[in-house]
Design an enzyme around this catalytic site. Structure first.
Site, PDB file in Angstrom:
ATOM      1  N   ASP A 199       0.617  -1.236   0.125  1.00 40.72           N
ATOM      2  CA  ASP A 199      -0.175   0.030  -0.260  1.00 40.72           C
ATOM      3  C   ASP A 199       1.204   1.844   0.022  1.00 40.72           C
ATOM      4  OD1 ASP A 199      -2.483   1.390   0.106  1.00 40.72           O
ATOM      5  OD2 ASP A 199      -2.572   0.604   2.170  1.00 40.72           O
ATOM      6  N   ASP A 227      -3.276   3.003  -6.058  1.00 40.58           N
ATOM      7  CA  ASP A 227      -2.110   2.532  -4.971  1.00 40.58           C
ATOM      8  C   ASP A 227      -1.832   1.530  -4.228  1.00 40.58           C
ATOM      9  OD1 ASP A 227      -4.555   3.079  -3.650  1.00 40.58           O
ATOM     10  OD2 ASP A 227      -3.812   4.768  -2.437  1.00 40.58           O
ATOM     11  N   GLU A 228      -2.357   0.304  -4.699  1.00 43.82           N
ATOM     12  CA  GLU A 228      -2.251  -0.804  -3.790  1.00 43.82           C
ATOM     13  C   GLU A 228      -2.302  -2.430  -4.124  1.00 43.82           C
ATOM     14  OE1 GLU A 228      -5.294  -1.364  -1.042  1.00 43.82           O
ATOM     15  OE2 GLU A 228      -6.572  -0.473  -1.684  1.00 43.82           O
TER      16      GLU A 228
END
Length: 442
Positions: free
Chosen positions: A27, A120-121
């Site tokens: 993350d 973003d993860e």
């Protein structure tokens, strides 16, 4: 970026990674803000907020701004009050997607089994590649080092025997941390958390549980599962399993996006249909560009309207045929916007989403002879070329119209490809349909 509550007591050593620890959750830390800082080092150490105008929401905040209570999804007006000395920058979504692709490339260098769940993860299953590394912690450290060295941003990594544990571990290692939860510690780890840390527990569910004296996962785990089902339905059964760290979900590298969308909150409520149409056209073409970039075609469109009274109305309709063209989406979206604006109410926010996604290669796109008659003018709404004349048909009645159709559709495709290349290089606002940029009253 996660806004889930964190418990400081669980950020500790839980034991070495065992053979079952094959799932990683990576993350990015304050991703949008971190990208802005990487691109402009003068922003480092400042209270930075990424967001739009006064009536939009916070998309990201640096950890310095979070110290003032600012967090993502907070109204910008509230964020400004909490942090009046913050530096505010407008979001650059194309840039964030570009960096996201670079992050995912780093992860794919570790293992081919990567499930990207947002910009973003991502989850990684490293079962098949563990033999190439000293241990799973070495992989996690390598990911963090490569992201930092190559992109000048940081990430947090959780390691565990399941997606649930890995996700919770990364959340509780933020920022820029690494947390390993071996199988023998997973139940103790989960039950040490507040109940709102579990996925699926929002404010409403937390209120229901709190009213029955349940505020921690340990209290949840001790509750009769039949009672949980009675209070929460299917969600109650799922949460009971999670409270005992039961999670059998695999990492799915072929995870397919279900929809692609964009929305815009206006500085002032809009009433004029022409102004709303201008924004709708722009959103449609931005969504269409994302569809083409990801090689999807949409089968339906949804338009969302939030009025000045904060009432939200959504309307959906199927496209005549799967498409990745802005013009096709606009045609349907305009009808939906008219249907969603009850009584011509003033509009605070407008959103557009392309849904029912299919592989564009599998769907293809076929024009019709009815669309292209010799000598007619084709309006290419996706193209900077704008329009062109269909060449006259050949004297050969068998192939003249077909050749004209092929040449014309090919010209449209080449124009759209050129438009997409310009947008990727210079940003989404570099080129746009004239109808989306005309000034009011022009």
């Amino acid at each position: 970026m996660s806004n889930a509550p964190r418990s400081a007591s669980v950020r500790r050593y839980w034991g070495p990674a065992d053979a079952s620890c094959s799932i990683l959750h990576v993350d990015m830390d304050a991703f949008f803000a971190a990208v802005e800082i990487a691109d402009d080092p003068h922003l480092r150490g400042k209270k930075l907020i990424v967001g739009g105008r006064e009536r939009s929401v916070v998309l990201a905040a640096s950890y310095e701004a979070r110290g003032n209570g600012v967090h993502s999804a907070m109204p910008m007006a509230a964020a400004r009050r909490l942090c009046p000395d913050a530096t505010i920058v407008a979001p650059r979504m194309e840039r964030y997607r570009e960096v996201s692709r670079q992050v995912m490339a780093i992860l794919h260098d570790i293992t081919p089994v990567v499930e990207q769940v947002s910009v973003d993860e991502a989850y990684l299953d490293v079962t098949s590649v563990r033999k190439h590394w000293a241990d799973v912690e070495s992989m996690a450290r390598a990911i963090r080092e490569r992201v930092s060295e190559q992109l000048s941003i940081t990430c947090s990594v959780g390691v565990g025997p399941s997606k649930l544990i890995a996700k919770l571990a990364s959340t509780h290692s933020k920022p820029n941390g690494l947390l390993v939860i071996p199988a023998e510690s997973k139940i103790e780890f989960v039950q040490a958390l507040p109940v709102k840390a579990l996925p699926g527990v929002g404010d409403r569910t937390a209120e229901i549980l709190h009213s029955r004296g349940i505020d921690t996962v340990r209290e949840l785990s001790a509750t009769n599962p039949d009672a949980l089902r009675y209070w929460l339905g299917v969600t109650g059964s799922l949460l009971f399993d999670l409270s005992w760290a039961r999670d059998l979900r695999p990492v799915e590298p072929s995870r397919v996006e279900q929809s692609i969308g964009a929305e815009r909150t206006f500085a002032q409520d809009l009433v004029a249909s022409a102004e709303l149409d201008r924004h709708l056209v722009d959103l449609a073409h931005r969504v269409a560009a994302q569809l083409r970039d990801k090689e999807f075609a949409a089968t339906s469109v949804t338009v969302k309207v939030k009025s000045s009274t904060m009432a939200v109305v959504s309307r959906s309709r199927s496209l005549p045929a799967p498409s990745d063209r802005g013009g096709d989406i606009v045609e349907v979206a305009r009808k939906l916007l008219r249907a969603a604006r009850e009584g011509g109410a003033a509009v605070r926010l407008i959103g557009l989403r392309a849904e029912g996604l299919r592989s564009a290669r599998a769907v293809g796109r076929q024009g019709t002879l009815d669309e292209l008659q010799p000598g007619s003018i084709v309006d290419c709404t996706d193209s900077p070329a704008r329009s062109f004349a269909v060449p006259p048909a050949s004297t050969d009645v068998d192939d003249g119209p077909a050749k004209a159709l092929d040449h014309s559709v090919d010209a449209i495709d080449r124009s759209i490809e050129a438009l997409d290349r310009v947008r990727r290089r210079f940003g989404g606002g570099a080129l746009a349909p004239a109808s989306s940029i005309l000034h009011k009253g022009k």
